[in-house]
Design an enzyme around this catalytic site. Structure first.
Site, PDB file in Angstrom:
ATOM      1  N   HIS A   1       0.623  -1.065   0.042  1.00 24.81           N
ATOM      2  CA  HIS A   1       0.312  -0.019   0.269  1.00 24.81           C
ATOM      3  C   HIS A   1       0.774   1.453   0.199  1.00 24.81           C
ATOM      4  CE1 HIS A   1      -3.546   2.343   0.983  1.00 24.81           C
ATOM      5  NE2 HIS A   1      -2.913   3.352   1.792  1.00 24.81           N
TER       6      HIS A   1
ATOM      7  N   LYS B   1      -7.349  -0.596   7.519  1.00 25.97           N
ATOM      8  CA  LYS B   1      -7.703  -1.172   6.270  1.00 25.97           C
ATOM      9  C   LYS B   1      -6.824  -2.422   6.079  1.00 25.97           C
ATOM     10  CE  LYS B   1      -8.050   2.740   4.509  1.00 25.97           C
ATOM     11  NZ  LYS B   1      -8.418   4.287   4.053  1.00 25.97           N
TER      12      LYS B   1
ATOM     13  N   ASP C   1     -13.533   3.882   9.798  1.00 22.85           N
ATOM     14  CA  ASP C   1     -12.751   4.870   9.259  1.00 22.85           C
ATOM     15  C   ASP C   1     -13.263   5.567   8.052  1.00 22.85           C
ATOM     16  OD1 ASP C   1     -10.029   5.868   8.369  1.00 22.85           O
ATOM     17  OD2 ASP C   1     -10.403   4.645   6.585  1.00 22.85           O
TER      18      ASP C   1
HETATM   19  N1  URA Z   1      -4.847   7.300   3.027  1.00 24.25           N
HETATM   20  C1  URA Z   1      -5.756   6.649   4.096  1.00 24.25           C
HETATM   21  O1  URA Z   1      -6.308   5.593   3.732  1.00 24.25           O
HETATM   22  N2  URA Z   1      -6.071   7.412   5.062  1.00 24.25           N
HETATM   23  C2  URA Z   1      -5.592   8.691   5.548  1.00 24.25           C
HETATM   24  O2  URA Z   1      -5.884   9.123   6.661  1.00 24.25           O
HETATM   25  C3  URA Z   1      -4.642   9.208   4.788  1.00 24.25           C
HETATM   26  C4  URA Z   1      -4.362   8.728   3.438  1.00 24.25           C
END
Ligand code: URA
Length: 470
Positions: free
Chosen positions: A109, A214, A188
């Site tokens: 990621h 995530k 989130d």
């Molecule tokens: N990407 C994400 O998934 N969350 C954040 O808070 C910032 C970048």
């Protein structure tokens, strides 16, 4: 079709009243929670759970949540609070389970950057060495381009797979990519939507909780985070990027996930191409062994980190050598084509690039004077692409997959007056404004300039390697 309706193995009921050892505990109301953080005090895990429970049950209005978010940005969250928030996010939704797939699953990621097409390249590269790549990706919002959008520039490519199709494809070719389901860490998702419009994105603990939750919910065995710093990234300087990387690793560790991190510069765009179909074509060149140096370097380093983190390889340099071979012997490209075909796309664009969406005009951006390129402002290039139609302001916006910018020079290169700095690939929208913005993105100096190191730090199994060792 249910997209990603995975069997939940960790969905927990969100409780209204916290019960411990049979006795009802007093739960704080929203104002008390906000006040505590406003005073700079430390939340207990129960308070964080309570807050997230309220979010999930729509028991806290946006104005109160925004007030708490601002207090958290200003006064911070410590490691325990961030871990509790991450855990509560994970528990708010589904967790994916890949244990029935044979092999080690990998998820890489990036915190997002301009021209960052590393995910597109790494999926086939890692699959070509026998790792399984279970990739869930997002769409672009703001100045960062999303991998899913880039893939949608390939005619026919399906980006929404059911869980059955996803797993069947992994069993067949060892890799699959689908758009991310909102059922992973939905708390989130709710908080992020609010952060986006209340200037509360820029917070190390909030970003760490958002990203790590995530990734944990997505369930891969190996998680590699590419944390970017520079004006084209969320983290504007190296110290902040290091702090974010450390927090992500620590939170992962406390929640039972090993997370490796790599910190890379996002000062100028990565590679030459910025824009969806233009980036796909650059990935093809990379997989043919003729891609831009910086993009290749980053892909090899990230890939090697994933390989060593998997435990199947032990030495980063050997992993990099193997990956480089896969670029030059055609195996990585073969895998990329297999991915495209498996997901319904037409891979003939590899030989015939004109099959991808192409902009109507190619407009040169010319150097007004000679010297050396001393900087290319990634954010300005991204804004120019957005003006041309490549970026979204809201999630619902339609985007133009054909437009973008292809740099012709990178930082450190010599340039003569009248030479080409970049090509604008434009249709009809805001062409002059985008042209001016790309021109402004370039700084030219009289003296030669050395670009800053691309990879600053790798932390793998508790071992820190700085840019010199790399
Ligand atoms: N990407 C994400 O998934 N969350 C954040 O808070 C910032 C970048």
């Amino acid at each position: 079709m249910t997209v990603f309706s995975f069997i939940s193995i960790m969905t927990a009921p969100v409780v209204d009243i916290l019960i411990y050892a049979g006795s009802a505990h007093y739960t704080m109301n929203s104002i008390e929670i906000i006040e505590k953080k406003r005073q700079g005090l430390i939340h207990t895990s129960a308070e964080i759970d309570e807050l997230v429970s309220k979010v999930m049950h729509n028991q806290i209005p946006d104005y109160q949540l925004s007030a708490w978010l601002m207090a958290a940005v200003l006064n911070g969250l410590n490691l325990e609070e961030t871990t509790a928030l991450t855990h509560a996010f994970v528990q708010s939704g589904e967790c994916l389970d890949w244990s029935d797939l044979e092999g080690i699953s990998v998820d890489k990621h990036s915190t997002g950057g301009v021209g960052d097409k590393t995910t597109l390249a790494l999926i086939p590269m890692l699959a070509s060495v026998g790792l399984i790549v279970t990739k869930l990706s997002g769409r672009g919002l703001g100045f960062t381009g999303g991998t899913i959008d880039k893939l949608e520039s390939i005619p026919g490519f399906k980006t929404e797979l059911s869980v059955e199709t996803f797993k069947a494809q992994i069993r067949q070719i060892g890799m699959a990519i689908s758009s991310q389901t909102p059922s992973l860490a939905p708390a989130d998702g709710k908080l992020y939507a609010l952060r986006d419009v209340t200037a509360t994105v820029d917070s190390i603990p909030l970003i760490a909780a958002s990203v790590v939750s995530k990734k944990i919910a997505a369930g891969a065995d190996v998680i590699v985070l590419d944390i970017k710093y520079g004006q084209g990234a969320f983290m504007k300087d190296l110290a902040m990027a290091k702090a974010l990387a450390m927090m992500c690793r620590e939170v992962g560790n406390r929640l039972g996930k090993n997370i490796s991190t790599l910190i890379s510069a996002m000062v100028e765009p990565l590679g030459y191409a910025v824009g969806h179909s233009l980036e796909v074509l650059e990935v093809v060149r990379l997989l043919q062994g003729t891609g831009p140096k910086d993009l290749e370097t980053l892909c090899l380093k990230l890939g090697a980190v994933a390989m060593v983190s998997s435990g199947k390889w032990t030495v980063l340099e050997e992993a990099e050598i193997l990956l480089k071979q896969q670029l030059h012997n055609g195996k990585a490209l073969e895998k990329f084509r297999a991915l495209i075909v498996a997901q319904g796309g037409c891979d003939a664009f590899v030989e015939t690039p004109g099959l991808l969406p192409a902009a109507k005009q190619g407009l040169p951006v010319i150097a007004q004077h000679g010297g050396y390129v001393s900087a290319i402002d990634a954010l300005r290039v991204a804004r120019a692409c957005k003006l041309l139609g490549a970026g979204r302001t809201t999630k619902e916006d339609e985007i133009d997959l054909s437009v973008g910018v292809v740099l012709q020079k990178k930082t450190g290169e010599a340039i003569a007056k009248g030479e080409l700095l970049a090509m604008l690939h434009a249709n009809t929208q805001y062409v002059d404004e985008a042209m001016a913005m790309v021109q402004e993105a370039f700084s030219i100096s009289e003296k030669p300039v050395l670009p800053c190191p691309l990879v600053e730090e790798v932390v793998l199994s508790g071992k820190t390697l700085n840019s010199i060792a790399l």
